[in-house]
Write a protein that holds these residues in place. Structure first.
Motif, mmCIF file in Angstrom:
data_model
loop_
_atom_site.group_PDB
_atom_site.id
_atom_site.type_symbol
_atom_site.label_atom_id
_atom_site.label_comp_id
_atom_site.label_asym_id
_atom_site.label_seq_id
_atom_site.Cartn_x
_atom_site.Cartn_y
_atom_site.Cartn_z
ATOM 1 N N ASP A 248 0.855 -1.188 0.000
ATOM 2 C CA ASP A 248 0.000 0.000 0.000
ATOM 3 C C ASP A 248 0.893 1.241 0.000
ATOM 4 O OD1 ASP A 248 -1.703 2.188 0.736
ATOM 5 O OD2 ASP A 248 -3.175 0.719 1.436
ATOM 6 N N LEU A 249 1.028 1.846 -1.162
ATOM 7 C CA LEU A 249 1.957 2.961 -1.307
ATOM 8 C C LEU A 249 1.484 4.210 -0.579
ATOM 9 C CD1 LEU A 249 3.016 2.572 -5.052
ATOM 10 C CD2 LEU A 249 3.940 1.473 -3.007
ATOM 11 N N GLU A 250 0.176 4.417 -0.491
ATOM 12 C CA GLU A 250 -0.337 5.595 0.212
ATOM 13 C C GLU A 250 0.031 5.556 1.692
ATOM 14 O OE1 GLU A 250 -1.751 8.366 -0.854
ATOM 15 O OE2 GLU A 250 -1.430 7.676 -2.901
ATOM 16 N N LEU A 251 -0.115 4.386 2.293
ATOM 17 C CA LEU A 251 0.240 4.263 3.704
ATOM 18 C C LEU A 251 1.743 4.444 3.912
ATOM 19 C CD1 LEU A 251 -1.979 1.278 4.908
ATOM 20 C CD2 LEU A 251 -2.175 3.673 5.574
ATOM 21 N N ARG A 252 2.535 3.878 3.029
ATOM 22 C CA ARG A 252 3.981 4.017 3.162
ATOM 23 C C ARG A 252 4.400 5.482 2.981
ATOM 24 N NH1 ARG A 252 7.791 0.259 3.417
ATOM 25 N NH2 ARG A 252 6.414 -1.394 2.618
ATOM 26 N N HIS A 253 3.734 6.160 2.048
ATOM 27 C CA HIS A 253 4.031 7.580 1.839
ATOM 28 C C HIS A 253 3.659 8.386 3.086
ATOM 29 C CE1 HIS A 253 4.663 10.360 -1.834
ATOM 30 N NE2 HIS A 253 5.221 10.853 -0.778
ATOM 31 N N ALA A 254 2.518 8.062 3.684
ATOM 32 C CA ALA A 254 2.101 8.747 4.913
ATOM 33 C C ALA A 254 3.107 8.509 6.033
ATOM 34 C CB ALA A 254 0.711 8.276 5.330
ATOM 35 N N LEU A 255 3.621 7.284 6.111
ATOM 36 C CA LEU A 255 4.623 6.965 7.131
ATOM 37 C C LEU A 255 5.895 7.782 6.899
ATOM 38 C CD1 LEU A 255 5.818 5.366 9.468
ATOM 39 C CD2 LEU A 255 6.314 3.507 7.857
ATOM 40 N N ALA A 256 6.332 7.867 5.649
ATOM 41 C CA ALA A 256 7.543 8.626 5.327
ATOM 42 C C ALA A 256 7.376 10.096 5.705
ATOM 43 C CB ALA A 256 7.868 8.483 3.842
ATOM 44 N N ARG A 257 6.203 10.670 5.380
ATOM 45 C CA ARG A 257 5.977 12.082 5.700
ATOM 46 C C ARG A 257 5.971 12.316 7.208
ATOM 47 N NH1 ARG A 257 2.195 11.665 1.331
ATOM 48 N NH2 ARG A 257 0.524 11.357 2.842
ATOM 49 N N LEU A 258 5.355 11.410 7.954
ATOM 50 C CA LEU A 258 5.312 11.574 9.410
ATOM 51 C C LEU A 258 6.711 11.447 10.011
ATOM 52 C CD1 LEU A 258 3.739 12.010 11.989
ATOM 53 C CD2 LEU A 258 3.221 9.572 12.049
#
Length: 585
Positions: A248-258
């Protein structure tokens, strides 16, 4: 007199009245639209439309509404009804708005925009029964058009001046469709927007039971946790979600931003790398990777990322700026200047021009550097003061004469009289030149404009303590600064130094130790060592000086302190060697 043609008028005049109602969209529409009103376009209709447009252009909103509303009644045109509604809204005529929105919905019952207006009016003026009807009809229409009606309702309710009422209304809708994840999501979103985090979490708990790996739900849960300051819990939730749904790329992107937000740069870099592995052609990932590599001092990797995007339109200037920073880190100053000159737009343009000027000065091109800074002042007049301060720093660094620097201060203050930043900068230069009267004059002007300017209070107090016998007066200024910045190492150092000058050695030592614990600074350690030396704690003094002597051996305050007290470097090195040997054993 000529008037600007309106698209509405042109559309009206180009077709007969019988065809004024917009064609239905190619979807199954749940509400039956009324038949088009018969009749041909006539002079009265044209006059009312034109008069309404002219009145609106003149900001005569009452007249604009009256003419446009009349034209809408004559033609039954939904677009004229919409225009009337917007005029009534601008005119803050609630009664007229209620009337004309009802007419708009009647003429175009399958318009989402009309339904949103109707819901807003009902919330403002209508009975609970009318609100319920509009809510249900908006959801029905949205679903028929393939849109998420609950989100549309949430957006409308988010503007309500009665947050709890709006959340209760949404709760009622959700309870009629308890299995729909969109409904629970909309409820949680609405509660979060109204800062009712307790109800948001309740809705999210229900939602995540139904959709435990839905990225939108998890992302909203993260936002709710962050809204309550629970960063660690939000991070843990995202880590678990990414572990459970690795693709799930959206979740991974959210994790990276946080992770970036929490300054955990290495882990953020690793997450962006994994995103790039899954999307190798996604150039948008290169930019955060490059910035993070810079932060982690991985300059080779950063250069690779920025070179990948330097020719892309979206990030060309940013890539050029950071490639300049990389060249500067490598002491390749000419290449850095070349990259900075390629920054032709974006938020980095001014900073690039300033850095280029500084590097030109370091390359010996002082006239070019000053010309570049003068050009920057012309291009960014709102930043002229900051650019003047930069130019002054360049002149000081490259050992221009004090007279030239005073002249530049005078020029800057002629253009920007009594500007606080310029006065403060000139005061510090005056202190370095031993000109206490000029410093006091400038800082007094600063404090007249801003009595709580902590840095000015501190600078004035420290200088009076250091260069005059006005120690009690200095103490008063530093006390004010310490009240404003109780944890500032610079202010703690000043308080320690004035206490020393007053003869209060124990108090001085307390403040100076607190300052030294917060930051490694040669001036603070010079003061700390001097107080220890005077108290007879000479080995401790040598250790304090030894902590900074290697890196800051040329610091003027440190050097002057050692010379005044008759301390030589060999004594300090002997203590350091003994400490190192003891640690090794």
């Amino acid at each position: 007199m000529r008037y600007r043609s309106s698209a509405l008028l042109l559309a009206l005049l180009s077709c007969p009245a019988a065809t004024l109602v917009a064609a239905a969209e190619a979807v199954a529409e749940p509400f039956q639209a009324p038949p088009a009103q018969p009749g041909e376009l006539n002079a009265e209709v044209v006059f009312n439309v034109l008069a309404g447009e002219v009145a609106a252009h003149r900001h005569q909103l009452d007249q604009a509404f009256a003419y446009t509303r009349k034209a809408a009644s004559q033609t039954g045109d939904a677009r004229l009804a919409e225009r009337s509604a917007r005029l009534a809204l601008f005119n803050k005529d609630q009664q007229a708005l209620q009337e004309v929105v009802g007419f708009w919905v009647e003429r175009d019952p399958n318009s989402l925009e009309a339904r949103r207006f109707a819901l807003s009016v009902a919330l403002e003026m209508g009975s609970e029964g009318e609100v319920e009807r509009q809510l249900n009809e908006l959801i029905t229409l949205a679903q028929a058009k393939g849109e998420d009606g609950f989100i549309l309702v949430a957006r409308a309710l988010s503007k309500s001046k009665e947050p709890q009422r709006s959340i209760d209304l949404m709760q009622g809708l959700v309870q009629r469709q308890p299995e729909g994840r969109e409904a629970w999501y909309a409820l949680a979103l609405l509660a979060a927007e109204h800062k009712d985090f307790s109800r948001a979490e309740q809705a999210l708990q229900e939602l995540l039971q139904r959709a435990p790996v839905w990225d939108k739900a998890i992302s909203l849960k993260v936002q709710v946790l962050l809204g309550q300051g629970q960063k660690a819990q939000a991070l843990q939730l995202l880590r678990e979600a990414v572990s459970a749904a690795a693709e799930d790329l959206e979740l991974r992107h959210a994790l990276a931003r946080l992770l970036v937000q929490m300054e955990q740069y290495q882990e953020a870099y690793d997450q962006y790398q994994q995103l790039l592995q899954r999307q190798p052609d996604n150039l948008t990932l290169r930019y955060p990777l490059g910035v993070l590599a810079m932060e982690l001092k991985k300059f080779d990797q950063a250069e690779q990322h920025f070179r990948q995007i330097k020719d892309s339109r979206g990030r060309r200037d940013e890539a050029s700026y950071y490639l300049g920073r990389i060249a500067e880190q490598r002491e390749d100053l000419a290449t850095a200047v070349d990259w900075y000159r390629r920054v032709l737009g974006s938020e980095f343009q001014l900073q690039a021009q300033i850095r280029a000027a500084d590097l030109l000065a370091r390359l010996g091109e002082l006239e070019q550097a000053r010309a570049a800074l003068a050009a920057a002042r012309e291009q960014w007049p709102e930043q002229a003061v900051a650019i003047y301060v930069t130019e002054i720093a360049v002149l000081k660094e490259h050992e221009f004469s004090a007279e030239q620097i005073w002249q530049l201060f005078e020029q800057a203050l002629r253009e920007h009289p009594e500007h606080i930043d310029l006065l403060y900068a000139r005061a510090l230069f005056a202190a370095a030149q031993g000109q206490v009267r000029q410093l006091e004059q400038d800082l007094t002007q600063v404090l007249r404009q801003n009595p709580k300017h902590a840095d000015a209070l501190n600078a004035l107090g420290y200088t009076l303590a250091d260069l005059t016998e006005r120690h009690q007066e200095a103490l008063g200024y530093i006390r004010q600064a310490l009240e404003l910045k109780p944890n500032s190492p610079a202010v703690l150092d000043s308080m320690g130094w004035v206490q020393y000058r007053l003869g209060n050695l124990d108090q001085a030592l307390d403040y100076l130790r607190r300052a030294a614990e917060k930051v490694t600074d040669p001036e603070i350690n010079a003061h700390l060592g001097e107080v220890l030396w005077v108290k007879g704690e000479r080995q401790q003094a040598l250790r304090a000086w030894g902590q900074v002597l290697g890196e800051f051996s040329d610091h003027p305050v440190l050097r002057a302190t050692l010379e005044r007290l008759g301390v030589n470097a060999a004594e300090i090195e002997q203590i350091k060697a003994g400490d190192t040997g003891a640690e090794a054993q």
